[in-house]
Design an enzyme around this catalytic site. Structure first.
Site, PDB file in Angstrom:
ATOM      1  N   ALA A  51       3.728   4.972  -2.703  1.00 43.25           N
ATOM      2  CA  ALA A  51       2.245   5.187  -3.232  1.00 43.25           C
ATOM      3  C   ALA A  51       1.693   6.469  -2.707  1.00 43.25           C
ATOM      4  O   ALA A  51       1.302   7.485  -3.454  1.00 43.25           O
ATOM      5  CB  ALA A  51       1.364   4.027  -3.045  1.00 43.25           C
ATOM      6  N   ALA A  52       1.329   6.643  -1.641  1.00 40.39           N
ATOM      7  CA  ALA A  52       0.677   7.591  -0.750  1.00 40.39           C
ATOM      8  C   ALA A  52       1.738   8.861  -0.957  1.00 40.39           C
ATOM      9  O   ALA A  52       1.146   9.914  -1.385  1.00 40.39           O
ATOM     10  CB  ALA A  52       0.375   7.269   0.744  1.00 40.39           C
TER      11      ALA A  52
ATOM     12  N   ARG B  48       0.292  19.824  -8.577  1.00 33.75           N
ATOM     13  CA  ARG B  48      -0.455  20.280  -9.470  1.00 33.75           C
ATOM     14  C   ARG B  48      -1.296  21.653  -9.096  1.00 33.75           C
ATOM     15  O   ARG B  48      -1.644  22.241  -9.847  1.00 33.75           O
ATOM     16  CB  ARG B  48      -1.261  18.895 -10.090  1.00 33.75           C
TER      17      ARG B  48
ATOM     18  N   GLU C  84      12.961   9.730   1.517  1.00 36.34           N
ATOM     19  CA  GLU C  84      12.568   8.258   1.117  1.00 36.34           C
ATOM     20  C   GLU C  84      13.788   7.411   1.777  1.00 36.34           C
ATOM     21  O   GLU C  84      14.933   7.427   1.397  1.00 36.34           O
ATOM     22  CB  GLU C  84      12.402   7.861  -0.451  1.00 36.34           C
TER      23      GLU C  84
ATOM     24  N   SER D 163       7.898   5.665  -5.709  1.00 37.62           N
ATOM     25  CA  SER D 163       6.924   5.570  -6.722  1.00 37.62           C
ATOM     26  C   SER D 163       7.146   4.153  -7.336  1.00 37.62           C
ATOM     27  O   SER D 163       6.752   4.149  -8.785  1.00 37.62           O
ATOM     28  CB  SER D 163       6.863   6.447  -7.672  1.00 37.62           C
TER      29      SER D 163
ATOM     30  N   CYS E 283       2.741  -3.651  -5.080  1.00 34.49           N
ATOM     31  CA  CYS E 283       1.902  -5.111  -5.485  1.00 34.49           C
ATOM     32  C   CYS E 283       2.472  -5.890  -6.750  1.00 34.49           C
ATOM     33  O   CYS E 283       2.068  -6.998  -6.973  1.00 34.49           O
ATOM     34  CB  CYS E 283       0.450  -4.703  -5.848  1.00 34.49           C
TER      35      CYS E 283
ATOM     36  N   ASP F  99      -0.387   3.158   3.837  1.00 39.46           N
ATOM     37  CA  ASP F  99      -0.343   1.990   5.015  1.00 39.46           C
ATOM     38  C   ASP F  99       0.094   2.136   6.297  1.00 39.46           C
ATOM     39  O   ASP F  99      -0.131   1.399   7.040  1.00 39.46           O
ATOM     40  CB  ASP F  99       0.772   0.826   4.328  1.00 39.46           C
TER      41      ASP F  99
ATOM     42  N   ASN G 195      -3.050   5.264  -2.916  1.00 40.68           N
ATOM     43  CA  ASN G 195      -2.950   6.244  -3.929  1.00 40.68           C
ATOM     44  C   ASN G 195      -4.120   7.579  -3.649  1.00 40.68           C
ATOM     45  O   ASN G 195      -3.951   8.811  -3.941  1.00 40.68           O
ATOM     46  CB  ASN G 195      -3.120   5.821  -5.201  1.00 40.68           C
TER      47      ASN G 195
ATOM     48  N   TYR H 222     -24.860  -7.857 -21.453  1.00 41.06           N
ATOM     49  CA  TYR H 222     -25.191  -9.094 -21.935  1.00 41.06           C
ATOM     50  C   TYR H 222     -24.873  -9.467 -23.410  1.00 41.06           C
ATOM     51  O   TYR H 222     -25.335  -8.815 -24.058  1.00 41.06           O
ATOM     52  CB  TYR H 222     -26.643  -9.614 -21.663  1.00 41.06           C
TER      53      TYR H 222
END
Lengths: 465, 465
Positions: free
Chosen positions: B17-18, B28, B39, B45, B49, B291, B313, B434
């Site tokens: 994620a990070a 970008r 990795e 990626s 979760c 993390d 993220n 409501y």
């Protein structure tokens, strides 16, 4: 004790959301005072917003919509509720009101020490030839719902016309389709849903079409014609017509401010009773709350007319607290509302781009679509978000969303952010819940804000690039 | 261009994620630079979760959890991803890292101009005799999920023990029950769910019980015993035991901060890499996110360790932007998280009362229950809300909720309010959506805040009474 030596008496005109909230709040703060409520109809403290669901039979009995009845208020809260009693005039100089018992026709004068006018609003009924025919209904008070449901039960209508394409029109369209009717909806102009965004309108239009509803735009009814007193045809301004067995007129509401006006109380925006944030009218000791009164708008920083049930409850509590000697302020709305039509959830808060323009804001906006859950988790679907922010500051002015999963509570996040005057960047940085069954890692709210932020601050944020 | 004359090179350690957020954000902003990602595993990626939902087979293939693969990053974003490459040491003095190719065993040095450590966290594995037996799993990286799912498929286990009663434990309990296993859960102390409120814990316990899970409190595993190398029994500290065919160890995580520490980078709270709000470590040019790193907490106004996917993220984007020459700040978390267990939705934000106490806040709290929809509208159910506020100011410090309809997005409203430093009164006055299908006229959020407000300000607000 009041000047007269008898206990302080609070009188409430109108026993629905605002009125009963005011009465109950005053009672909680002051066990010692007298509280009288006069209600023209036979029901108090019911949910107007539930009426479409009573007609559709999701709610079986009108009693299910009643939070508490008159007996409860008398026994549990020592509040005297007079049903079928219409207040016909106010006399501020005498601190009294004239009340007619609609069952006996007798009139009686009641003094008050503090008074709250919570007379609500009535359906806007257009001047159309034939509007008095049987089978033509408005959906405003509980009795309207009962009459409409009885009519459907007794007459088994096959075809309905809904005049107006606002929230009530949408909810009644769903109701009538689910009851098996063939439904046509007539919108006066090019748009549905009032000032809402076209990018949201088009999703709602798709949903109407998918559910078999014929939507006619630029269409006003010129005349209703009937047989044996029952409506049978609507003839439109363009000369076309549609055969029908019933009609729902849902063309907005107007405040019941007549008796206030006649008593010399100042009238404000769109004929609503002028009030300050203490819910005081122009005459000392007389308050007003709910759909008959103005509403303070936090973004516009002035009063508007935006009659909604949740606002009525909040305003009623403020009026009740102040009548009981408190110092409450109604903080105001930011323009939040929501409705469901078939499987679609639609919600908004703040200003639409049209409203922002009218109010002179220099704004920018964007439209994004993002899943409501992790894209691999079942039950999610795309939410479309339109976000509107002030161009030079990034402050978010409004948002609208449409989707099938988790829309209204996401609008609530933005409503909260607008109340706190947050910018698009502030919203994009929020620490919101993430778990695959509930949201993607970038919630639609965050994605919309981060996308809009780029259009505002990219130059400012990267001076080195 | 970097000092060496070749293009500026950003190196990312860890491609989940990070790491991938940092790489993508940097790309970008800077189309011209080199970006290398190393990795250790075979996947980048992916959604950690989502692993419980892959094991439960809601998600069929591991590829469904992968947002983008290495090929996508190379082709679409010109980001070089090296899979099965483990970074074994950092050399800040040379601005280089030593990398081992896990397939060939070869080691190579790579220079960097900017570096981000996004090595994540690893499962906390207790030192228990027999922990190496087959059938004992952690749920952390995608490969863990694949191994667990394969084991279940191949061995059809009938009985499982879950060690730990936190979020992952809950999600895996649901997963294993749905796969037909008989599940026992062992919690070390008197509580489940870490520092969460007992009023919320008890609802979760009910849900576990209703779904046939045996929850053992004050229970730690002393030893696992097996047959033919496969786990068959867990023996607890109290001498009792349970027969099992598999075990999920879900006793929290610890940051992968070892290589950072060895390189002389300052380590902070709970062994996480110390970072500022720019996500810079103590060594210039070296960033950390996700993390493995600390997280700035907006209420505590200091860093904590709170590893969560959405934070990873956000932090990754900030690191990526700053490495690319920008000036982004990570605004911090307020402590928001959520999980689903069976039909129950549980969420929290801010501080629990235990945390508020530890941190020295003088707080009050309340617990209310309110329907998620108008009580006459089908599909709603009660939500329990616990709200915690600072006693002398009314500022809301935290909230927890449990229910079956619309919980997480309601916590998001309070998370937004906490970010804006709102009081209970501010929240009670919010203009929230409501409509009967979505909320009662007083949403649970409003009811909780208004109830708590009374305990704070009633004397102040009614000086006349």
């Amino acid at each position: 004790m009041s000047k007269s030596g008898s206990p302080l008496r609070i009188v409430v005109i109108g026993g629905v959301a605002a009125g009963m909230s005011a009465a109950s709040k005053a009672r909680r703060l002051r066990p010692d005072i007298e509280i009288f409520v006069f209600e023209r109809s036979g029901h108090v403290s019911y949910s107007s917003c539930g009426i479409p669901y009573f007609v559709s039979d999701i709610v079986k009995s009108p009693e299910n919509l009643v939070a508490y009845d008159a007996k409860f208020f008398k026994e549990k809260r020592n509040i005297n509720v007079f049903l079928y009693h219409e207040v016909i005039s106010l006399h501020p100089e005498k601190q009294s009101i004239l009340v007619r018992d609609l069952k006996t026709g007798l009139e009686n004068e009641y003094r008050y020490d503090k008074l709250v006018i919570a007379t609500g609003a009535r359906a806007n009924i257009p001047q159309i030839k034939g509007i008095e025919l049987k089978g033509i209904f408005t959906i405003r008070i509980l009795q309207d719902g009962i009459k409409t449901k009885d009519f459907i039960r007794e007459n088994s209508p096959g075809r309905a016309l809904i005049v107006g394409a606002g929230y009530i029109g949408m909810e009644m369209a769903e109701t009538l389709v689910k009851l098996g009717l063939d439904v046509t909806m007539a919108a006066r102009g090019p748009d549905i849903l009032g000032t809402m965004e076209k990018e949201i309108d088009e999703i709602v239009e798709d949903e109407l079409g998918r559910n078999g509803i014929t939507l006619l735009k630029f269409t006003q009814v010129r005349e209703f014609t009937g047989e044996n007193g029952y409506v049978r045809k609507a003839i439109f301004n363009n000369g076309r017509s549609v055969d029908i067995d019933m009609v729902i007129v849902a063309t907005g509401v107007r405040p019941n401010s007549g008796i206030a006006k006649e008593a010399g109380i100042e009238i404000g925006y769109k004929d609503a009773i002028r009030v300050n944030q203490r819910m005081e009218t122009s005459i000392p000791g007389i308050y007003s709350a709910g759909d008959c009164a103005e509403t303070y708008h936090q973004i516009l920083e002035r009063s508007v007319y935006l009659p909604l049930g949740t606002t009525a409850n909040k305003q009623g509590r403020v009026a009740g607290e102040n009548m009981a000697g408190g110092h409450a302020l109604f903080r105001g709305v930011v323009g939040t509302s929501t409705f469901k039509v078939f499987d679609l959830e639609v919600a908004r808060t703040g200003l639409s781009s049209r409203e922002a323009k009218i109010e002179g804001f220099d704004y920018i906006s964007n439209v994004i679509e993002q899943y409501s859950r992790a894209n691999y988790y079942p039950g999610g679907s795309k939410i479309r978000v339109k976000l509107i922010a002030e161009k030079n500051t990034g402050r978010v002015l409004g948002a609208e969303m449409a989707g099938r999963d988790g829309v209204p509570k996401r609008i609530d996040v933005i409503a909260t952010a607008i109340t706190a005057k947050m910018t698009a960047k502030d919203i994009g940085d929020l620490d919101l819940t993430y778990s695959p069954p509930f949201a993607p890692v970038w919630d639609p709210v965050l994605t919309a804000a981060n996308d809009l932020k780029k259009r505002i601050t990219i130059k400012e944020e990267h001076p080195n690039l």
